[in-house]
Design an enzyme around this catalytic site. Structure first.
Site, mmCIF file in Angstrom:
data_model
loop_
_atom_site.group_PDB
_atom_site.id
_atom_site.type_symbol
_atom_site.label_atom_id
_atom_site.label_comp_id
_atom_site.label_asym_id
_atom_site.label_seq_id
_atom_site.Cartn_x
_atom_site.Cartn_y
_atom_site.Cartn_z
ATOM 1 C CG HIS A 147 -0.345 0.003 2.522
ATOM 2 N ND1 HIS A 147 0.200 -1.097 2.931
ATOM 3 C CD2 HIS A 147 -0.062 0.975 3.639
ATOM 4 C CE1 HIS A 147 0.590 -0.690 4.371
ATOM 5 N NE2 HIS A 147 0.455 0.475 4.572
ATOM 6 C CG ASP A 160 5.055 2.447 7.215
ATOM 7 O OD1 ASP A 160 4.063 3.010 6.661
ATOM 8 O OD2 ASP A 160 4.724 1.706 8.310
ATOM 9 C CG HIS A 161 4.133 -0.657 4.311
ATOM 10 N ND1 HIS A 161 3.949 -1.844 4.406
ATOM 11 C CD2 HIS A 161 3.651 -0.038 5.532
ATOM 12 C CE1 HIS A 161 3.766 -2.154 5.758
ATOM 13 N NE2 HIS A 161 3.395 -0.785 6.472
ATOM 14 C CG HIS A 214 -3.881 -0.180 6.545
ATOM 15 N ND1 HIS A 214 -3.796 -0.125 7.800
ATOM 16 C CD2 HIS A 214 -2.891 0.293 5.798
ATOM 17 C CE1 HIS A 214 -2.727 0.683 7.860
ATOM 18 N NE2 HIS A 214 -1.956 0.983 6.748
ATOM 19 C CG HIS A 235 0.343 4.307 5.132
ATOM 20 N ND1 HIS A 235 -0.406 3.602 6.078
ATOM 21 C CD2 HIS A 235 -0.445 5.342 4.898
ATOM 22 C CE1 HIS A 235 -1.690 4.186 6.314
ATOM 23 N NE2 HIS A 235 -1.512 5.432 5.514
ATOM 24 C CG ASP A 289 0.721 -1.914 7.680
ATOM 25 O OD1 ASP A 289 1.296 -2.886 7.839
ATOM 26 O OD2 ASP A 289 0.903 -0.637 7.606
ATOM 27 C CG HIS A 322 4.396 -3.387 10.585
ATOM 28 N ND1 HIS A 322 3.581 -2.767 11.542
ATOM 29 C CD2 HIS A 322 4.565 -2.433 9.639
ATOM 30 C CE1 HIS A 322 3.240 -1.472 10.765
ATOM 31 N NE2 HIS A 322 3.773 -1.161 9.755
ATOM 32 C CD GLU A 336 -0.805 -4.951 10.925
ATOM 33 O OE1 GLU A 336 -0.231 -4.400 11.698
ATOM 34 O OE2 GLU A 336 -1.631 -4.434 10.376
#
EC number: 3.1.27.-
Length: 599
Positions: free
Chosen positions: A68, A72-73, A157, A70, A178, A414, A203
């Protein structure tokens, strides 16, 4: 013996810079490529040197999958492809493909243009990186090469988030990214079938949390916001551009309308327009209620929420501001926080998880004197509240997903080590499977089941040979048939032979679609017009007009019937078997355009 190897390059006993390297039956796949929001040095990105030990990166990796948008991904993706040198395919869903470059560019502006950081990717690198992306549809099986295939499942999410199944032969790995197992005001719940993978990588952000009632949380949130504005205070809600932002905006919009409140609500400039655009564009990814009501009312066009101007932060009187980013590590949310932190009438509500090293994490840990840039100390007098509107699965949701997928092994990423340890024990006790939680750089090796010998019937082989395709040892061929097990031995036979041996009758599954056409003629005349039209268009197919008035095209059957309520409308029933699904869909769309006028 074949094996599955998993090495977290990021998000191993940690939250941030998600990046997991998976080797399955000789294929290497990198799952996510995120950055850590708590660092601004080399620790920001995963340690990609692990990938380059085997020589050229693109030769080593078969593909990269992004779950996705975000950061942090996906935040390290342009760095990985354009600066480290990966040139292979990158898979993600269409919403992720659309939104990812916008968030990457927003972050680049903060890091480079405002903070002056060096060794960072450029705008052009983001564009070049996105050219390597291959969009994936939900439940679509994508053949990466002759042996490796991937499939996406809905993860909730955020808009476009997906869980991915990676499969080579009989071995498979599911990576959740996530996900959220409960639906919310704008997205549905994550779902996966009973795919029984060799390994489930999940996660574990909220590994020890079981959330209270969502309604109680929403009531508490509205009460705190209302009380603060009633006493003349300002409320700051740090959010990421898409996701919790829309969830809380819908909640406040409804409350403001019901209570007839006058205090202004603002949202970071430009983001509401962007969000609205993408939710319109990808409406099938939202929940059922929004999809149903979207034509009459767009839930994302807010009456009470206006675009924020930087000058408003100094205005007197109460207000509510949604500002990005969500962890107070940079940008507009941090600027507003610095201005409002000294007034005890004000409040900051943190609606999601904050990684270590961010201002958000520091104030949630109880710090009230913060060292900012230039060694300035900021004293925090405003009220600090944490209310979990996070779109991550809680412990109950994680256990639910494990039960749903029925994996042979589970691996946690995660999350924080202590919490993961607790969840690991719960999973092992309840599901009787091995559960792992490797740290960054640590490799988990799982032996996999050896291949199972299958006998192939002579009739099936003869049919394959009759097609004139010679065997090729270097290029495996797929044989389609029915697998029968007898006395612990497997045989692959034709479906006809299987039915005969097992004494079963053949059942046929047909799909039917209704096409409404305005036509006052009788059904027989209508069927004749359909036959003539299809005969002229489908010259390469066998089109027949049967004595009962129906029309056939291969296995497809078209019948004309009167409309039960409107005599001026006829209904065409188009039905087909799954073998002719493509032709059936084409035929339906062709008939929906109408029939040519009779000359």
């Amino acid at each position: 013996m074949p094996e599955i190897r998993v090495t977290p390059l990021g998000a191993g006993q940690d939250v941030g810079r998600s990046c997991i390297l998976v080797s399955i039956a000789g294929k290497n796949v990198m799952l996510d490529c995120g950055m850590h929001m708590g660092f601004s040095d080399d620790r920001r990105f995963p340690d990609f040197s692990y990938n380059t030990r085997s020589g050229r990166l693109t030769d080593f990796l078969d593909c990269v999958i992004i779950s996705h948008f975000h950061l942090d991904h996906c935040g390290a993706l342009p760095y990985f492809s354009e600066m480290v040198g990966y040139d292979g395919p990158i898979y993600m869903t269409q919403p992720t493909q659309a939104i990812c470059p916008i968030l990457l560019e927003d972050y680049r502006k903060i890091a480079v243009d405002k903070k002056g950081e060096a060794n960072f990717f450029t705008s052009q690198m983001i564009k070049d990186c996105m050219k390597k992306v291959v969009a994936v549809h939900l439940h679509q099986t994508v053949q990466v090469d002759d042996e490796l295939e991937i499939k996406a499942y809905y993860a909730g999410h955020v808009l476009g988030a997906a869980m991915f199944q990676i499969k080579v032969g009989s071995e498979s790995v599911v990576y959740t990214g996530d996900y959220n197992m409960t639906p919310d005001r704008h997205l549905g719940a994550a779902w996966i079938d009973k795919c029984r993978p060799s390994l489930l990588i999940t996660e574990s952000t909220y590994a020890t949390t079981i959330r209270d009632s969502k309604r109680c949380r929403e009531r508490d949130f509205l009460k705190k916001v209302h009380e603060t504005v009633e006493r003349g205070g300002k409320v700051l809600i740090p959010v990421f551009a898409l996701g919790r932002a829309q969830e809380l905006c819908i909640l406040l919009e409804t409350f403001w309308e019901r209570m007839d409140l006058k205090a202004p609500i603002y949202f970071s400039t430009g983001l509401t327009e962007k969000a609205n655009h993408y939710y319109k564009l990808f409406i099938p990814w939202t929940n059922q209620k929004i999809r149903k009501t979207f034509v009459q009312r767009n839930m994302f066009e807010f009456k009470h929420i206006k675009a924020f101007d930087r000058a408003f932060a100094d205005s007197p009187g109460p207000m509510v501001v949604f500002a990005t980013p969500g962890m107070l590590h940079a940008g507009q949310s941090l600027q507003i926080f610095r201005k409002w932190a000294g007034n005890e009438k004000n409040m900051v509500i943190m609606p999601g998880y904050c990684v270590q090293g961010t201002v958000g994490h520091k104030i949630l840990s109880g710090q009230r004197k913060l060292e900012m840039e230039g060694r300035q100390v900021l004293e925090v007098k405003m009220q600090v509240e944490y209310m979990s509107f996070s779109a991550h699965a809680d412990a109950k949701g994680i256990m639910q997903l494990v039960g749903q997928a029925e994996p042979e092994n589970v691996l946690l990423v995660h999350g924080e080590a202590k919490k993961m340890e607790f969840l690991k024990q719960k999973i092992e006790q309840e599901f009787r499977v091995n559960c792992y939680m490797p740290a960054n750089g640590e490799t988990v090796t799982l032996p996999t089941s050896p291949s199972i010998p299958v006998g192939i019937s002579l009739g099936l082989l003869k049919r394959e040979m009759a097609q004139g395709l010679l065997p090729d040892a270097k290029k495996p061929r797929l044989l389609h048939g029915t697998l029968i097990m007898k006395d612990s031995n497997f045989r692959l036979v034709s479906s006809e032979q299987a039915l005969k041996e097992l004494g079963l009758a053949e059942h046929q599954l047909r799909f039917t679609c209704r096409v409404h056409l305005h036509d006052t003629r009788k059904e027989q005349e209508m069927a004749m017009r359909v036959y003539s039209h299809l005969k002229s268009v489908l010259k390469d197919h066998c089109v027949q007009h049967l004595p009962d008035g129906s029309v056939t095209v291969e296995s497809i059957l078209v019948q004309a019937a009167a409309h039960s309520e409107d005599p001026g409308t006829k209904v065409l029933l188009v039905s087909w078997t799954y073998q002719d699904e493509e032709l059936g869909s084409y035929l339906t769309s062709l008939l929906k355009k109408g029939l040519p006028q009779a000359s």
